[in-house]
Design a protein around this motif. Structure first.
Motif, PDB file in Angstrom:
ATOM      1  N   ALA A  92       0.847  -1.199   0.000  1.00 16.40           N
ATOM      2  CA  ALA A  92       0.000   0.000   0.000  1.00 16.40           C
ATOM      3  C   ALA A  92       0.883   1.250   0.000  1.00 16.40           C
ATOM      4  CB  ALA A  92      -0.902   0.001   1.232  1.00 16.40           C
ATOM      5  N   ALA A  93       0.320   2.354  -0.496  1.00 17.05           N
ATOM      6  CA  ALA A  93       1.122   3.568  -0.634  1.00 17.05           C
ATOM      7  C   ALA A  93       0.380   4.769  -0.076  1.00 17.05           C
ATOM      8  CB  ALA A  93       1.459   3.797  -2.101  1.00 17.05           C
TER       9      ALA A  93
ATOM     10  N   VAL B  51       2.878   3.103   8.866  1.00 11.78           N
ATOM     11  CA  VAL B  51       4.132   2.958   8.129  1.00 11.78           C
ATOM     12  C   VAL B  51       4.634   4.359   7.765  1.00 11.78           C
ATOM     13  CG1 VAL B  51       5.242   1.925   6.125  1.00 11.78           C
ATOM     14  CG2 VAL B  51       3.273   0.802   7.145  1.00 11.78           C
ATOM     15  N   LYS B  52       5.799   4.699   8.259  1.00 10.88           N
ATOM     16  CA  LYS B  52       6.301   6.060   8.014  1.00 10.88           C
ATOM     17  C   LYS B  52       6.976   6.128   6.653  1.00 10.88           C
ATOM     18  CE  LYS B  52       7.030   7.544  12.790  1.00 10.88           C
ATOM     19  NZ  LYS B  52       5.984   8.538  12.896  1.00 10.88           N
ATOM     20  N   LYS B  53       6.154   6.111   5.607  1.00 10.63           N
ATOM     21  CA  LYS B  53       6.727   6.071   4.266  1.00 10.63           C
ATOM     22  C   LYS B  53       6.224   7.258   3.464  1.00 10.63           C
ATOM     23  CE  LYS B  53       7.346   2.827   0.473  1.00 10.63           C
ATOM     24  NZ  LYS B  53       8.015   3.862  -0.250  1.00 10.63           N
TER      25      LYS B  53
ATOM     26  N   GLN C 217      10.197  12.380   2.098  1.00  9.42           N
ATOM     27  CA  GLN C 217      11.092  12.229   3.232  1.00  9.42           C
ATOM     28  C   GLN C 217      12.221  11.243   2.923  1.00  9.42           C
ATOM     29  OE1 GLN C 217       9.529  10.788   7.305  1.00  9.42           O
ATOM     30  NE2 GLN C 217      10.385   8.966   6.369  1.00  9.42           N
ATOM     31  N   ASP C 218      11.877  10.115   2.307  1.00  7.76           N
ATOM     32  CA  ASP C 218      12.842   9.026   2.152  1.00  7.76           C
ATOM     33  C   ASP C 218      13.874   9.283   1.062  1.00  7.76           C
ATOM     34  OD1 ASP C 218      11.358   7.707   4.071  1.00  7.76           O
ATOM     35  OD2 ASP C 218      10.057   6.780   2.592  1.00  7.76           O
TER      36      ASP C 218
ATOM     37  N   GLU D 132       2.516   7.039  -3.386  1.00  5.40           N
ATOM     38  CA  GLU D 132       3.699   7.094  -4.231  1.00  5.40           C
ATOM     39  C   GLU D 132       3.370   6.737  -5.682  1.00  5.40           C
ATOM     40  OE1 GLU D 132       6.917   4.522  -2.894  1.00  5.40           O
ATOM     41  OE2 GLU D 132       7.297   4.104  -4.989  1.00  5.40           O
TER      42      GLU D 132
END
Lengths: 171, 404
Positions: free
Chosen positions: B212-213, B222-224, B228-229, B316
């Motif tokens: 999942a996004a 989920v820190k996605k 940031q990444d 994303e």
């Protein structure tokens, strides 16, 4: 795991690898890096399992892309791992080359369940047999799409006369 | 007795008309299957066989109307990396501003739809009324409310003028002042809480395994967040943090309520990012090579591949591009929109809930909800067609019942 540790972990199983990068940011410059790894079809499951076992969070599967290279078909599985902390994410792309005469790839759904849509897409768009995949229905193409035509192929099995693909089409 | 309730499949407003077949026992959903093959437009094929890369940029804008910046953004990013095209600093900032304006309007649009699905139409009209403010700004800045045609290889096509900056700042103050009111309306309302708390739970494990996004996965803890990444454009300057619901509520459940929390927090985050971006907007060019034939020539002479990833409002977005020397088109082009990943989470979300929960749970991942346009209930040979209105009515009825 940072990028160097990932390379250290995987390079034994890789045929070859390379790092690609591009700068981003204006005041604070950072390098966006991605890792491209060539693997053999036989080692694909093993290498993905290794990544799953060694990453802190379950790897995020983005998508699988594919290109018709003439004699072979190239499949790339795009993963990202180590997300959650700024700038520590690693983008990994596993590239597998498949001969057209023996066009199959093992399913990854047992390790990463989220690959199912991409595998169904590879099956219908490129005609790749996904060994071990139960659900081989069309994902995006309609059920009456002609058999033996694969939209992403560049050879004789690619679509021709697009408008006449379906029965009932009128001039 | 098990019945299948097919939801979908066709609606002109939906980019991927989807059929959601829910098996139900009484009111309880026991199985869910998604069929996406309803209307394939072959956009990737067009990019690979018919159009040149510049034309493809505008085709990609039409993949989705609401997030019409993300697809050209990803494509431009991938081609710029493969063909090594530079982007001026001012253009990187303008891209960030555009991306965040899009997030504000998309999240507000979604919030309105969610309120409507719950039968809270006053809130729908209120949210969409305040959304008009950002739409007006989009029109002021781009000359168009929807397809903006702002992205191009090596920069952006239109500058943010001195005259429009005060207008944007006024909009930011407007949303700043409204945030607390919106948060109160959406998060403290008893009925909304009853209809969304513990409904459509996506566990962290499922979110990770089903890939999942976006807000859907962040609401599950989920820190996605791509910003940031692996920051791109000018995002490294802003130190964006992935927002999870526990920031506001103190805990993460992963239900529909949490998905509302995340989206509201992100509206505020976007306002802050635009504010900073306007303050620090660098001067200079907005495009590194304004002559289109030169850019096309450069792309044609390149062999290479790259991925472009952008945090779209729904999650994303990722494009893979392969260029081959001498090829006038993109040799390979794979588009993955966030909904592609997120629809896989419908199954765990919907299981063991009621038919009346389908609209809000399906809407909670922010797909185009218009897929719930038409429902047929097959009952031992005889068919009964439930329209979107009937479904909506069921949902409203449940709201009334829980209120009692």
């Amino acid at each position: 795991m940072n990028l160097e540790e990932v390379i250290e972990l995987l390079k034994g199983m890789a045929k070859k690898y390379r790092i690609q990068s591009k700068m981003a940011g204006v005041k604070k410059k950072v390098e966006r890096k991605s890792l491209w790894i060539d693997v053999d079809r036989d080692k694909l499951l093993e290498i993905v399992q290794l990544v799953v076992d060694n990453s802190t969070e379950f790897p995020h599967f983005c998508v699988a892309s594919t290109s018709d290279m003439g004699e072979t078909v190239e499949v790339i599985y795009h993963f990202t791992i180590n997300y959650g902390k700024p700038l520590e994410e690693v983008q990994i792309n596993f590239k597998v080359n498949l001969p057209k005469k023996d066009l199959w790839i093992p399913t990854l759904t047992k390790i990463v369940p989220g690959t199912i849509f991409s595998e169904r897409e590879l099956h219908e768009m490129m005609g790749i047999e996904i060994k071990g995949l139960q659900d081989t229905r069309h994902l995006f193409l309609t059920t009456d799409f002609p058999k033996g035509v694969y939209p992403w192929r560049r050879d004789e099995t690619g679509p021709k006369n697009l408008n006449k693909l379906y029965e009932g089409w009128k001039q | 007795m098990k019945y299948t309730v097919p939801i979908g499949p066709i609606h002109p407003a939906l980019k991927e008309p989807i059929l959601l077949s829910c098996s139900v026992e009484g009111e309880k959903i026991v199985d869910v299957d998604v069929t996406a093959s309803q209307n394939h437009r072959g956009i990737e094929w067009i990019g690979m066989n018919r159009n040149n890369p510049i034309q493809t940029l505008y085709v990609s804008e039409r993949i989705c109307g609401i997030c019409n910046l993300c697809h050209p953004a990803c494509l431009a990013m991938a081609v710029e990396e493969a063909a090594d095209i530079e982007v001026p600093e001012r253009a990187e900032y303008i891209r960030v501003i555009q991306g965040e304006l899009e997030r504000i309007h998309s999240h507000l649009l979604w919030a309105g739809v969610a309120a409507h699905e719950l039968g809270f139409d006053t809130l729908l009209h209120y949210t969409w009324m305040i959304r008009e403010k950002v739409m007006d700004i989009l029109e002021t800045v781009n000359g168009n409310r929807v397809t903006k045609a702002i992205m191009t290889y090596g920069g952006v096509r239109r500058d943010i003028t001195k005259e429009s900056i005060p207008k944007i700042q006024e909009m930011l103050t407007y949303y700043d002042q409204l945030f607390n009111k919106l948060a109160k309306l959406f998060l403290e309302d008893k009925t909304i809480k009853m209809r969304t708390r513990d409904i459509g739970i996506l566990t962290k494990k499922d979110a990770l395994q089903l890939a999942a996004a976006g807000p859907t996965t962040r609401a599950s803890g989920v820190k996605k967040d791509v910003r940031q990444d692996t920051p791109y454009f000018a995002y490294p300057d802003f130190r964006v943090k992935a927002l999870t619901p526990d920031i506001h509520t103190g805990k993460t459940v992963g239900d529909t309520y949490d998905r509302i929390v995340v989206r509201l927090l992100e509206v505020k985050q976007s306002v802050d990012i635009i504010k900073q971006a306007l303050e620090n907007l660098p001067a200079g060019e907005i495009i590194s090579e304004p002559k289109i034939p030169k850019i096309l020539n450069k792309i044609k002479k390149t062999s290479g591949e790259a991925i472009g990833r952008h945090e779209a409002p729904r999650g994303e977005d990722i494009h893979y591009v392969k260029l081959k020397e001498g090829d006038e088109h993109l040799y390979s082009w794979k588009v993955r929109a966030p909904t592609y990943s997120n629809i896989m989470s419908w199954k765990p979300m919907l299981l063991n809930h009621q038919i009346a929960d389908i609209p809000i749970v399906a809407a909670s991942i922010d797909p185009c909800i218009s897929c719930t346009n038409r429902v047929i209930i097959v009952e031992e040979g005889s068919e009964k067609i439930l329209t979107h209105n009937d479904l909506h009515h069921l949902s409203r009825k449940k709201t009334k019942e829980v209120r009692k």
